[in-house]
Design an enzyme around this catalytic site. Structure first.
Site, PDB file in Angstrom:
ATOM      1  N   TYR A  73     -29.687  25.383  32.926  1.00  0.00           N
ATOM      2  CA  TYR A  73     -28.517  25.506  33.800  1.00  0.00           C
ATOM      3  C   TYR A  73     -28.190  24.110  34.314  1.00  0.00           C
ATOM      4  O   TYR A  73     -28.625  23.112  33.740  1.00  0.00           O
ATOM      5  CB  TYR A  73     -28.881  26.522  34.913  1.00  0.00           C
ATOM      6  N   LYS A 104     -22.883  50.613  16.696  1.00  0.00           N
ATOM      7  CA  LYS A 104     -22.673  49.590  15.660  1.00  0.00           C
ATOM      8  C   LYS A 104     -23.461  48.334  16.034  1.00  0.00           C
ATOM      9  O   LYS A 104     -24.074  47.699  15.169  1.00  0.00           O
ATOM     10  CB  LYS A 104     -21.182  49.245  15.527  1.00  0.00           C
TER      11      LYS A 104
HETATM   12  O1  LIG Z   1     -19.005  55.089  12.479  1.00  0.00           O
HETATM   13  C1  LIG Z   1     -19.311  55.616  11.415  1.00  0.00           C
HETATM   14  O2  LIG Z   1     -20.291  56.359  11.283  1.00  0.00           O
HETATM   15  C2  LIG Z   1     -18.524  55.341  10.176  1.00  0.00           C
HETATM   16  C3  LIG Z   1     -17.122  54.921  10.362  1.00  0.00           C
HETATM   17  O3  LIG Z   1     -16.993  53.667  10.952  1.00  0.00           O
HETATM   18  C4  LIG Z   1     -16.241  55.944  11.014  1.00  0.00           C
HETATM   19  O4  LIG Z   1     -15.333  55.539  11.746  1.00  0.00           O
HETATM   20  O5  LIG Z   1     -16.425  57.121  10.791  1.00  0.00           O
HETATM   21 MG   LIG Z   2     -15.338  53.488  12.218  1.00  0.00          MG
END
Ligand SMILES: O=C(O)C[C@H](O)C(=O)O
Ligand SMILES: [Mg+2]
Ligand SMILES: NC(=O)c1ccc[n+]([C@@H]2O[C@H](COP(=O)([O-])OP(=O)(O)OC[C@H]3O[C@@H](n4cnc5c(N)ncnc54)[C@H](O)[C@@H]3O)[C@@H](O)[C@H]2O)c1
Length: 467
Positions: A108, A163
Protein backbone atom coordinates in the site's frame (compact mmCIF):
# COMPACT_ATOMS: atom_id res chain seq x y z
CA UNK A 1 -38.03 -34.27 -14.18
CA UNK A 2 -35.22 -32.43 -12.37
CA UNK A 3 -33.80 -33.99 -9.24
CA UNK A 4 -33.23 -32.09 -6.00
CA UNK A 5 -31.44 -33.13 -2.89
CA UNK A 6 -33.14 -32.10 0.35
CA UNK A 7 -32.09 -32.54 3.96
CA UNK A 8 -34.88 -33.31 6.43
CA UNK A 9 -34.05 -32.70 10.10
CA UNK A 10 -36.43 -34.89 12.10
CA UNK A 11 -36.94 -35.81 15.73
CA UNK A 12 -38.03 -39.44 16.27
CA UNK A 13 -39.89 -40.48 19.43
CA UNK A 14 -38.41 -43.94 20.08
CA UNK A 15 -41.58 -45.47 21.51
CA UNK A 16 -43.67 -44.54 18.46
CA UNK A 17 -41.53 -44.79 15.37
CA UNK A 18 -38.33 -46.41 14.07
CA UNK A 19 -35.91 -45.16 11.46
CA UNK A 20 -37.03 -48.05 9.25
CA UNK A 21 -40.58 -46.60 9.25
CA UNK A 22 -39.24 -43.24 8.13
CA UNK A 23 -37.11 -44.72 5.35
CA UNK A 24 -39.95 -46.79 3.94
CA UNK A 25 -42.37 -43.83 3.97
CA UNK A 26 -39.80 -41.75 2.09
CA UNK A 27 -39.28 -44.42 -0.52
CA UNK A 28 -43.03 -45.01 -0.95
CA UNK A 29 -43.48 -41.28 -1.59
CA UNK A 30 -40.84 -41.43 -4.34
CA UNK A 31 -37.72 -40.26 -2.46
CA UNK A 32 -34.33 -41.93 -2.28
CA UNK A 33 -32.44 -41.78 1.06
CA UNK A 34 -28.78 -41.12 0.26
CA UNK A 35 -27.32 -40.43 3.72
CA UNK A 36 -28.23 -40.15 7.40
CA UNK A 37 -26.46 -38.09 10.05
CA UNK A 38 -27.20 -38.50 13.74
CA UNK A 39 -27.38 -35.04 15.30
CA UNK A 40 -28.44 -35.95 18.86
CA UNK A 41 -29.44 -39.19 20.57
CA UNK A 42 -31.48 -39.09 23.78
CA UNK A 43 -33.25 -41.74 25.83
CA UNK A 44 -36.68 -40.93 24.48
CA UNK A 45 -35.92 -39.37 21.17
CA UNK A 46 -33.19 -38.73 18.63
CA UNK A 47 -32.60 -36.05 16.01
CA UNK A 48 -31.32 -37.01 12.56
CA UNK A 49 -30.56 -35.31 9.26
CA UNK A 50 -31.83 -37.40 6.40
CA UNK A 51 -30.57 -36.52 2.92
CA UNK A 52 -33.08 -37.47 0.26
CA UNK A 53 -32.87 -37.32 -3.54
CA UNK A 54 -36.27 -36.45 -4.96
CA UNK A 55 -37.69 -35.41 -8.27
CA UNK A 56 -38.99 -31.81 -8.04
CA UNK A 57 -42.50 -33.07 -8.74
CA UNK A 58 -42.66 -35.30 -5.65
CA UNK A 59 -40.73 -33.16 -3.14
CA UNK A 60 -43.91 -31.91 -1.44
CA UNK A 61 -45.27 -35.48 -1.33
CA UNK A 62 -42.19 -36.74 0.54
CA UNK A 63 -42.36 -33.90 3.05
CA UNK A 64 -46.09 -34.44 3.64
CA UNK A 65 -45.62 -38.18 4.14
CA UNK A 66 -42.99 -37.55 6.83
CA UNK A 67 -45.18 -34.99 8.57
CA UNK A 68 -48.06 -37.48 8.65
CA UNK A 69 -46.01 -40.13 10.49
CA UNK A 70 -46.84 -40.58 14.18
CA UNK A 71 -43.97 -39.85 16.56
CA UNK A 72 -42.07 -37.66 14.08
CA UNK A 73 -41.42 -33.94 14.40
CA UNK A 74 -40.13 -32.35 11.23
CA UNK A 75 -37.74 -29.67 12.51
CA UNK A 76 -36.46 -28.31 9.22
CA UNK A 77 -36.27 -28.96 5.48
CA UNK A 78 -33.26 -27.58 3.69
CA UNK A 79 -32.45 -27.75 0.05
CA UNK A 80 -28.76 -28.54 -0.60
CA UNK A 81 -28.74 -26.45 -3.73
CA UNK A 82 -29.84 -23.39 -1.76
CA UNK A 83 -27.37 -24.23 1.01
CA UNK A 84 -24.56 -24.23 -1.56
CA UNK A 85 -25.48 -20.64 -2.42
CA UNK A 86 -25.58 -19.24 1.12
CA UNK A 87 -23.41 -16.11 1.22
CA UNK A 88 -22.56 -16.46 -2.48
CA UNK A 89 -20.14 -18.84 -4.16
CA UNK A 90 -16.89 -16.89 -4.57
CA UNK A 91 -14.67 -14.54 -2.57
CA UNK A 92 -11.52 -12.47 -3.15
CA UNK A 93 -8.25 -13.81 -1.71
CA UNK A 94 -5.17 -11.59 -1.21
CA UNK A 95 -1.99 -13.06 -2.68
CA UNK A 96 0.04 -12.42 0.53
CA UNK A 97 -0.75 -11.56 4.13
CA UNK A 98 0.01 -8.04 5.44
CA UNK A 99 1.84 -8.91 8.66
CA UNK A 100 3.60 -5.71 9.64
CA UNK A 101 4.16 -2.03 8.77
CA UNK A 102 6.91 -3.00 6.37
CA UNK A 103 4.52 -5.18 4.34
CA UNK A 104 1.93 -2.42 4.55
CA UNK A 105 4.25 0.23 3.15
CA UNK A 106 5.08 -2.10 0.26
CA UNK A 107 1.63 -3.29 -0.85
CA UNK A 108 0.00 0.00 0.00
CA UNK A 109 1.18 3.58 0.33
CA UNK A 110 3.91 4.74 -0.04
CA UNK A 111 5.44 1.75 -1.95
CA UNK A 112 2.49 1.24 -4.26
CA UNK A 113 2.96 4.72 -5.72
CA UNK A 114 6.17 3.71 -7.51
CA UNK A 115 4.32 0.81 -9.13
CA UNK A 116 1.48 3.13 -10.21
CA UNK A 117 4.01 5.47 -11.79
CA UNK A 118 5.68 2.58 -13.61
CA UNK A 119 2.31 1.58 -15.15
CA UNK A 120 1.51 5.21 -15.96
CA UNK A 121 4.80 5.40 -17.88
CA UNK A 122 4.31 2.02 -19.57
CA UNK A 123 0.69 0.79 -19.58
CA UNK A 124 1.77 -2.70 -20.76
CA UNK A 125 3.19 -3.21 -17.26
CA UNK A 126 -0.42 -3.56 -16.04
CA UNK A 127 -0.10 -7.16 -17.26
CA UNK A 128 2.79 -7.97 -14.96
CA UNK A 129 2.00 -5.69 -12.00
CA UNK A 130 -1.79 -6.01 -11.57
CA UNK A 131 -4.46 -8.70 -11.71
CA UNK A 132 -5.13 -7.86 -15.38
CA UNK A 133 -3.20 -10.78 -16.84
CA UNK A 134 -5.41 -13.36 -15.18
CA UNK A 135 -8.77 -11.66 -14.67
CA UNK A 136 -11.92 -11.86 -16.76
CA UNK A 137 -15.20 -9.97 -16.29
CA UNK A 138 -18.33 -12.12 -16.64
CA UNK A 139 -20.77 -9.49 -17.86
CA UNK A 140 -24.55 -9.87 -18.12
CA UNK A 141 -27.63 -7.70 -18.24
CA UNK A 142 -29.83 -10.59 -17.07
CA UNK A 143 -31.99 -10.67 -20.21
CA UNK A 144 -31.47 -14.30 -21.39
CA UNK A 145 -30.49 -16.20 -18.28
CA UNK A 146 -30.28 -19.88 -19.19
CA UNK A 147 -33.70 -20.60 -20.70
CA UNK A 148 -35.36 -18.57 -17.92
CA UNK A 149 -35.32 -15.43 -20.04
CA UNK A 150 -35.30 -11.84 -18.80
CA UNK A 151 -35.06 -12.25 -15.03
CA UNK A 152 -32.91 -9.16 -14.45
CA UNK A 153 -29.32 -8.60 -13.31
CA UNK A 154 -29.70 -9.46 -9.64
CA UNK A 155 -31.36 -12.82 -10.28
CA UNK A 156 -28.70 -13.57 -12.89
CA UNK A 157 -25.90 -13.36 -10.32
CA UNK A 158 -25.94 -17.04 -9.21
CA UNK A 159 -25.23 -18.13 -12.80
CA UNK A 160 -22.42 -15.58 -13.15
CA UNK A 161 -20.91 -16.62 -9.80
CA UNK A 162 -21.09 -20.23 -11.02
CA UNK A 163 -19.21 -19.30 -14.21
CA UNK A 164 -16.57 -17.55 -12.06
CA UNK A 165 -16.17 -20.70 -9.93
CA UNK A 166 -15.71 -22.81 -13.05
CA UNK A 167 -13.17 -20.39 -14.54
CA UNK A 168 -11.11 -20.64 -11.36
CA UNK A 169 -11.38 -24.35 -10.66
CA UNK A 170 -10.91 -25.55 -14.22
CA UNK A 171 -8.45 -23.04 -15.66
CA UNK A 172 -7.17 -20.94 -12.74
CA UNK A 173 -8.65 -17.82 -14.30
CA UNK A 174 -9.88 -15.19 -11.82
CA UNK A 175 -13.31 -14.17 -13.02
CA UNK A 176 -15.69 -11.66 -11.51
CA UNK A 177 -19.47 -11.32 -12.05
CA UNK A 178 -20.63 -7.94 -13.36
CA UNK A 179 -24.44 -7.77 -13.51
CA UNK A 180 -25.51 -4.55 -15.20
CA UNK A 181 -28.75 -2.77 -14.38
CA UNK A 182 -29.34 -1.62 -17.94
CA UNK A 183 -30.49 -3.29 -21.15
CA UNK A 184 -29.54 -0.35 -23.36
CA UNK A 185 -26.99 -1.43 -25.98
CA UNK A 186 -25.03 1.83 -25.96
CA UNK A 187 -24.98 2.02 -22.17
CA UNK A 188 -23.74 -1.58 -21.89
CA UNK A 189 -20.96 -0.89 -24.41
CA UNK A 190 -19.97 2.32 -22.59
CA UNK A 191 -19.99 0.63 -19.20
CA UNK A 192 -17.97 -2.40 -20.25
CA UNK A 193 -15.39 -0.14 -21.89
CA UNK A 194 -15.24 1.99 -18.75
CA UNK A 195 -14.57 -0.96 -16.44
CA UNK A 196 -12.21 -2.75 -18.84
CA UNK A 197 -8.80 -1.40 -17.68
CA UNK A 198 -8.53 -3.89 -14.82
CA UNK A 199 -9.57 -6.92 -16.90
CA UNK A 200 -7.61 -9.11 -19.33
CA UNK A 201 -10.77 -10.35 -21.07
CA UNK A 202 -14.54 -9.90 -21.25
CA UNK A 203 -16.89 -12.91 -21.18
CA UNK A 204 -20.37 -11.72 -22.16
CA UNK A 205 -23.08 -13.98 -20.74
CA UNK A 206 -26.83 -14.40 -21.07
CA UNK A 207 -27.47 -11.18 -23.00
CA UNK A 208 -30.46 -11.69 -25.29
CA UNK A 209 -30.36 -11.49 -29.05
CA UNK A 210 -30.23 -9.47 -31.22
CA UNK A 211 -28.60 -6.86 -28.90
CA UNK A 212 -25.84 -9.33 -28.02
CA UNK A 213 -24.50 -9.28 -31.61
CA UNK A 214 -23.94 -5.55 -31.75
CA UNK A 215 -22.63 -5.37 -28.18
CA UNK A 216 -20.03 -8.03 -28.90
CA UNK A 217 -19.02 -6.69 -32.32
CA UNK A 218 -18.59 -3.12 -31.04
CA UNK A 219 -16.65 -4.15 -27.94
CA UNK A 220 -14.42 -6.40 -30.02
CA UNK A 221 -13.66 -3.45 -32.28
CA UNK A 222 -13.17 -0.88 -29.55
CA UNK A 223 -11.23 -2.87 -26.93
CA UNK A 224 -7.77 -4.41 -27.18
CA UNK A 225 -8.60 -7.38 -24.91
CA UNK A 226 -10.55 -10.47 -26.04
CA UNK A 227 -14.36 -10.21 -25.91
CA UNK A 228 -16.27 -13.47 -26.19
CA UNK A 229 -20.02 -14.00 -25.97
CA UNK A 230 -20.10 -17.39 -24.34
CA UNK A 231 -23.70 -18.26 -25.28
CA UNK A 232 -22.87 -17.73 -28.93
CA UNK A 233 -19.39 -19.07 -29.42
CA UNK A 234 -18.86 -21.27 -26.38
CA UNK A 235 -22.02 -23.16 -27.28
CA UNK A 236 -21.14 -23.39 -30.97
CA UNK A 237 -17.64 -24.67 -30.22
CA UNK A 238 -18.87 -27.44 -27.91
CA UNK A 239 -21.79 -28.30 -30.22
CA UNK A 240 -19.29 -28.65 -33.09
CA UNK A 241 -17.06 -30.92 -31.04
CA UNK A 242 -20.10 -33.07 -30.24
CA UNK A 243 -21.29 -33.16 -33.87
CA UNK A 244 -17.86 -34.14 -35.19
CA UNK A 245 -17.85 -37.14 -32.85
CA UNK A 246 -21.55 -38.01 -33.21
CA UNK A 247 -21.16 -38.15 -37.00
CA UNK A 248 -18.36 -40.68 -36.57
CA UNK A 249 -20.70 -42.82 -34.45
CA UNK A 250 -23.47 -42.81 -37.07
CA UNK A 251 -20.96 -42.88 -39.93
CA UNK A 252 -22.38 -39.95 -41.90
CA UNK A 253 -20.14 -37.35 -43.60
CA UNK A 254 -20.82 -33.74 -42.58
CA UNK A 255 -21.64 -32.65 -46.14
CA UNK A 256 -24.40 -35.26 -46.39
CA UNK A 257 -26.50 -34.31 -43.37
CA UNK A 258 -29.63 -32.17 -43.05
CA UNK A 259 -29.61 -30.17 -39.81
CA UNK A 260 -32.54 -28.44 -38.09
CA UNK A 261 -31.51 -25.77 -35.57
CA UNK A 262 -34.37 -24.62 -33.32
CA UNK A 263 -34.08 -21.21 -31.62
CA UNK A 264 -32.11 -18.71 -33.69
CA UNK A 265 -31.05 -16.43 -30.86
CA UNK A 266 -27.57 -15.84 -29.48
CA UNK A 267 -26.60 -19.52 -29.38
CA UNK A 268 -28.56 -20.51 -32.51
CA UNK A 269 -26.98 -17.95 -34.84
CA UNK A 270 -23.48 -18.94 -33.81
CA UNK A 271 -24.34 -22.66 -34.04
CA UNK A 272 -25.59 -22.12 -37.62
CA UNK A 273 -22.46 -20.16 -38.58
CA UNK A 274 -20.18 -22.85 -37.24
CA UNK A 275 -22.09 -25.67 -38.96
CA UNK A 276 -21.81 -23.82 -42.28
CA UNK A 277 -18.10 -23.18 -41.74
CA UNK A 278 -17.64 -26.90 -41.05
CA UNK A 279 -19.27 -27.91 -44.35
CA UNK A 280 -22.98 -28.57 -43.65
CA UNK A 281 -24.85 -28.29 -46.98
CA UNK A 282 -28.48 -28.46 -45.82
CA UNK A 283 -29.44 -26.22 -42.92
CA UNK A 284 -32.92 -25.41 -41.58
CA UNK A 285 -32.92 -22.59 -39.00
CA UNK A 286 -36.27 -22.39 -37.15
CA UNK A 287 -37.44 -19.75 -34.67
CA UNK A 288 -40.79 -19.16 -33.00
CA UNK A 289 -42.47 -17.90 -36.21
CA UNK A 290 -41.15 -20.76 -38.33
CA UNK A 291 -38.18 -21.31 -40.61
CA UNK A 292 -35.76 -18.60 -41.68
CA UNK A 293 -35.70 -19.33 -45.38
CA UNK A 294 -33.25 -18.71 -48.17
CA UNK A 295 -34.38 -15.66 -50.12
CA UNK A 296 -36.52 -14.36 -47.22
CA UNK A 297 -36.29 -10.82 -45.89
CA UNK A 298 -35.64 -10.16 -42.19
CA UNK A 299 -35.07 -7.09 -39.99
CA UNK A 300 -32.58 -8.90 -37.82
CA UNK A 301 -29.21 -8.63 -39.64
CA UNK A 302 -28.02 -12.08 -38.57
CA UNK A 303 -31.24 -13.71 -39.84
CA UNK A 304 -30.86 -11.76 -43.08
CA UNK A 305 -27.31 -13.10 -43.34
CA UNK A 306 -28.63 -16.65 -42.90
CA UNK A 307 -31.29 -16.06 -45.57
CA UNK A 308 -28.49 -15.26 -48.01
CA UNK A 309 -26.56 -18.50 -47.49
CA UNK A 310 -26.93 -21.08 -50.29
CA UNK A 311 -27.00 -23.99 -47.82
CA UNK A 312 -30.10 -22.66 -46.01
CA UNK A 313 -33.27 -24.35 -47.26
CA UNK A 314 -35.96 -22.27 -48.96
CA UNK A 315 -38.98 -24.27 -47.73
CA UNK A 316 -41.16 -22.35 -45.23
CA UNK A 317 -42.95 -24.01 -42.30
CA UNK A 318 -42.66 -24.85 -38.64
CA UNK A 319 -40.83 -27.54 -36.74
CA UNK A 320 -43.77 -29.95 -37.22
CA UNK A 321 -43.22 -30.09 -40.97
CA UNK A 322 -39.50 -29.37 -41.26
CA UNK A 323 -38.18 -31.95 -38.83
CA UNK A 324 -39.19 -34.81 -41.15
CA UNK A 325 -36.10 -36.46 -42.60
CA UNK A 326 -33.60 -34.40 -40.56
CA UNK A 327 -30.41 -36.22 -39.57
CA UNK A 328 -29.62 -33.80 -36.76
CA UNK A 329 -31.74 -31.63 -34.43
CA UNK A 330 -30.02 -28.94 -32.40
CA UNK A 331 -32.22 -27.13 -29.89
CA UNK A 332 -31.07 -23.87 -28.32
CA UNK A 333 -34.55 -22.58 -27.60
CA UNK A 334 -36.85 -23.59 -24.75
CA UNK A 335 -37.97 -26.61 -22.76
CA UNK A 336 -40.30 -29.16 -24.28
CA UNK A 337 -40.46 -27.92 -27.88
CA UNK A 338 -39.36 -31.21 -29.46
CA UNK A 339 -42.00 -33.94 -29.32
CA UNK A 340 -41.57 -37.70 -29.57
CA UNK A 341 -43.50 -37.54 -32.87
CA UNK A 342 -40.86 -35.16 -34.22
CA UNK A 343 -38.03 -37.53 -33.33
CA UNK A 344 -39.89 -40.45 -34.91
CA UNK A 345 -40.11 -38.47 -38.16
CA UNK A 346 -36.34 -37.87 -38.37
CA UNK A 347 -34.01 -39.80 -40.70
CA UNK A 348 -32.34 -43.07 -39.70
CA UNK A 349 -29.90 -42.85 -36.75
CA UNK A 350 -31.09 -39.44 -35.56
CA UNK A 351 -28.78 -37.17 -33.57
CA UNK A 352 -30.61 -34.95 -31.07
CA UNK A 353 -28.83 -32.19 -29.16
CA UNK A 354 -31.48 -30.67 -26.85
CA UNK A 355 -29.41 -27.93 -25.28
CA UNK A 356 -31.91 -25.61 -23.56
CA UNK A 357 -31.14 -25.14 -19.88
CA UNK A 358 -32.20 -26.03 -17.31
CA UNK A 359 -34.84 -28.15 -19.10
CA UNK A 360 -34.00 -29.51 -22.55
CA UNK A 361 -36.26 -29.33 -25.62
CA UNK A 362 -37.16 -32.99 -24.98
CA UNK A 363 -36.86 -35.22 -21.95
CA UNK A 364 -33.94 -37.56 -22.80
CA UNK A 365 -35.86 -40.51 -21.36
CA UNK A 366 -38.77 -39.91 -23.73
CA UNK A 367 -36.45 -39.53 -26.71
CA UNK A 368 -34.17 -42.45 -25.85
CA UNK A 369 -36.01 -45.24 -27.71
CA UNK A 370 -35.94 -43.31 -30.99
CA UNK A 371 -32.57 -41.54 -31.08
CA UNK A 372 -29.14 -42.90 -31.86
CA UNK A 373 -27.13 -40.12 -30.19
CA UNK A 374 -28.70 -37.86 -27.56
CA UNK A 375 -27.04 -34.92 -25.82
CA UNK A 376 -28.27 -32.20 -23.45
CA UNK A 377 -26.76 -29.22 -21.66
CA UNK A 378 -27.20 -30.87 -18.28
CA UNK A 379 -24.68 -32.53 -16.02
CA UNK A 380 -27.04 -35.30 -14.89
CA UNK A 381 -27.29 -37.07 -18.28
CA UNK A 382 -24.60 -38.55 -20.55
CA UNK A 383 -23.14 -36.34 -23.32
CA UNK A 384 -23.27 -32.93 -21.69
CA UNK A 385 -22.91 -30.29 -24.39
CA UNK A 386 -22.32 -27.22 -22.29
CA UNK A 387 -20.22 -24.16 -22.96
CA UNK A 388 -18.29 -24.90 -19.77
CA UNK A 389 -16.21 -27.28 -21.89
CA UNK A 390 -15.01 -24.25 -23.85
CA UNK A 391 -14.86 -20.97 -21.95
CA UNK A 392 -12.26 -21.86 -19.28
CA UNK A 393 -9.73 -23.27 -21.76
CA UNK A 394 -10.31 -20.70 -24.49
CA UNK A 395 -9.72 -17.81 -22.05
CA UNK A 396 -6.76 -19.63 -20.45
CA UNK A 397 -5.17 -19.81 -23.89
CA UNK A 398 -6.11 -16.25 -24.87
CA UNK A 399 -4.77 -14.81 -21.58
CA UNK A 400 -1.54 -16.81 -21.72
CA UNK A 401 -0.66 -15.51 -25.19
CA UNK A 402 -2.28 -12.10 -24.55
CA UNK A 403 -4.37 -12.48 -27.66
CA UNK A 404 -6.20 -9.22 -28.40
CA UNK A 405 -9.15 -11.18 -29.78
CA UNK A 406 -10.60 -14.69 -30.05
CA UNK A 407 -10.96 -15.35 -33.78
CA UNK A 408 -12.65 -18.08 -35.87
CA UNK A 409 -9.44 -20.10 -36.18
CA UNK A 410 -9.09 -20.20 -32.39
CA UNK A 411 -12.73 -21.33 -32.00
CA UNK A 412 -12.43 -24.09 -34.57
CA UNK A 413 -9.17 -25.23 -32.98
CA UNK A 414 -10.96 -25.36 -29.62
CA UNK A 415 -13.79 -27.49 -31.09
CA UNK A 416 -11.34 -29.98 -32.59
CA UNK A 417 -9.36 -30.08 -29.35
CA UNK A 418 -12.46 -30.92 -27.30
CA UNK A 419 -13.55 -33.62 -29.78
CA UNK A 420 -10.08 -35.17 -29.78
CA UNK A 421 -10.15 -35.83 -26.03
CA UNK A 422 -12.50 -38.77 -26.77
CA UNK A 423 -10.34 -41.43 -28.46
CA UNK A 424 -11.59 -43.60 -31.35
CA UNK A 425 -11.66 -46.61 -29.01
CA UNK A 426 -13.71 -44.80 -26.36
CA UNK A 427 -16.17 -43.19 -28.77
CA UNK A 428 -19.76 -44.50 -28.60
CA UNK A 429 -23.38 -43.26 -28.46
CA UNK A 430 -23.13 -42.43 -24.76
CA UNK A 431 -19.68 -40.88 -24.92
CA UNK A 432 -19.25 -38.36 -27.71
CA UNK A 433 -18.01 -35.52 -25.55
CA UNK A 434 -15.56 -35.52 -22.65
CA UNK A 435 -16.55 -34.68 -19.10
CA UNK A 436 -15.66 -31.24 -17.79
CA UNK A 437 -13.72 -33.08 -15.09
CA UNK A 438 -11.40 -34.60 -17.67
CA UNK A 439 -8.11 -32.74 -17.11
CA UNK A 440 -7.18 -32.98 -20.77
CA UNK A 441 -10.02 -30.70 -21.88
CA UNK A 442 -8.68 -27.36 -20.62
CA UNK A 443 -5.08 -28.29 -21.44
CA UNK A 444 -5.90 -29.39 -25.00
CA UNK A 445 -8.12 -26.37 -25.64
CA UNK A 446 -5.48 -23.97 -24.24
CA UNK A 447 -2.78 -25.51 -26.41
CA UNK A 448 -4.83 -25.52 -29.60
CA UNK A 449 -6.04 -21.94 -29.00
CA UNK A 450 -2.53 -20.55 -28.42
CA UNK A 451 -1.24 -22.36 -31.50
CA UNK A 452 -4.06 -20.89 -33.62
CA UNK A 453 -3.56 -17.42 -32.11
CA UNK A 454 0.15 -17.44 -32.94
CA UNK A 455 -0.52 -18.73 -36.46
CA UNK A 456 -3.15 -16.05 -37.15
CA UNK A 457 -1.08 -13.22 -35.68
CA UNK A 458 -3.30 -12.24 -32.74
CA UNK A 459 -0.92 -13.33 -29.96
CA UNK A 460 1.04 -10.56 -28.24
CA UNK A 461 3.20 -12.93 -26.19
CA UNK A 462 4.65 -16.37 -26.80
CA UNK A 463 4.11 -18.46 -23.63
CA UNK A 464 7.24 -20.24 -22.32
CA UNK A 465 6.00 -23.70 -23.35
CA UNK A 466 5.71 -22.49 -26.97
CA UNK A 467 9.18 -20.93 -27.17
O1 LIG B 1 -24.96 -21.68 -18.10
C1 LIG B 1 -25.02 -22.76 -18.67
O2 LIG B 1 -25.13 -23.84 -18.08
C2 LIG B 1 -24.90 -22.84 -20.16
C3 LIG B 1 -25.27 -21.63 -20.92
O3 LIG B 1 -24.41 -20.56 -20.72
C4 LIG B 1 -26.71 -21.23 -20.79
O4 LIG B 1 -26.98 -20.02 -20.82
O5 LIG B 1 -27.57 -22.08 -20.68
MG1 LIG C 1 -25.35 -18.69 -20.75
N1 LIG D 1 -25.97 -26.06 -23.39
C1 LIG D 1 -25.34 -24.92 -23.51
O1 LIG D 1 -24.13 -24.84 -23.40
C2 LIG D 1 -26.11 -23.69 -23.81
C3 LIG D 1 -25.41 -22.53 -24.12
C4 LIG D 1 -26.12 -21.37 -24.43
C5 LIG D 1 -27.50 -21.39 -24.39
N2 LIG D 1 -28.13 -22.53 -24.05
C6 LIG D 1 -29.58 -22.58 -23.96
O2 LIG D 1 -30.15 -22.23 -25.20
C7 LIG D 1 -31.34 -21.49 -25.01
C8 LIG D 1 -31.25 -20.17 -25.76
O3 LIG D 1 -30.22 -19.36 -25.23
P1 LIG D 1 -29.80 -18.02 -25.95
O4 LIG D 1 -28.74 -17.42 -25.09
O5 LIG D 1 -29.53 -18.26 -27.38
O6 LIG D 1 -31.14 -17.16 -25.79
P2 LIG D 1 -31.82 -16.13 -26.80
O7 LIG D 1 -32.90 -15.48 -26.02
O8 LIG D 1 -30.80 -15.28 -27.46
O9 LIG D 1 -32.45 -17.07 -27.94
C9 LIG D 1 -33.57 -17.89 -27.78
C10 LIG D 1 -34.25 -18.01 -29.14
O10 LIG D 1 -35.23 -19.03 -29.06
C11 LIG D 1 -36.35 -18.56 -29.78
N3 LIG D 1 -37.58 -19.25 -29.42
C12 LIG D 1 -38.42 -19.02 -28.39
N4 LIG D 1 -39.50 -19.82 -28.46
C13 LIG D 1 -39.34 -20.57 -29.57
C14 LIG D 1 -40.12 -21.57 -30.19
N5 LIG D 1 -41.29 -21.95 -29.67
N6 LIG D 1 -39.65 -22.17 -31.30
C15 LIG D 1 -38.46 -21.81 -31.84
N7 LIG D 1 -37.68 -20.83 -31.29
C16 LIG D 1 -38.11 -20.24 -30.18
C17 LIG D 1 -36.39 -17.08 -29.47
O11 LIG D 1 -37.19 -16.35 -30.38
C18 LIG D 1 -34.92 -16.72 -29.58
O12 LIG D 1 -34.55 -16.38 -30.90
C19 LIG D 1 -31.50 -21.34 -23.50
O13 LIG D 1 -32.35 -22.35 -23.03
C20 LIG D 1 -30.11 -21.55 -22.97
O14 LIG D 1 -30.11 -22.08 -21.67
C21 LIG D 1 -27.47 -23.68 -23.78
Amino acid sequence: MANTSIILRVELAHDQVTFGDVASVISQAGGDVTSIDVIRVGKESSVRDITVDVQDSVEAQVVDAIKALKGITLINVSDRTFLAHLGGKISVQPSMPIKNRDDLSRVYTPGVARVCTAIHENPKKAYSLTIKRNTVAVVTDGTAVLGLGDIGPQAAAPVMEGKAMLFKQLADVDAFPICLDTTDTEEIIRTVKAISPVFGGINLEDISSPRCFEIEARLEEELDIPVFHDDQHGTAVVMMAGILNALKVVDKPIDSIRVVVNGIGAAGVSVCKMLLAAGVQRLVPVDRDGAIVRGGSYDQPMWQWLAEQPQVEAVPGGLDQLIAGADVFIGVSRAGLLKVEHVKAMAKDPIVFALANPQPEIDPELAAPYVRVMATGRSDYPNQINNVLCFPGIFRGALDCRAHRINEAMKLAAARAIASVVSEEELNELYIIPSIFNDHVVQNVRHAVIEAAIKTGVANRIPPDFR
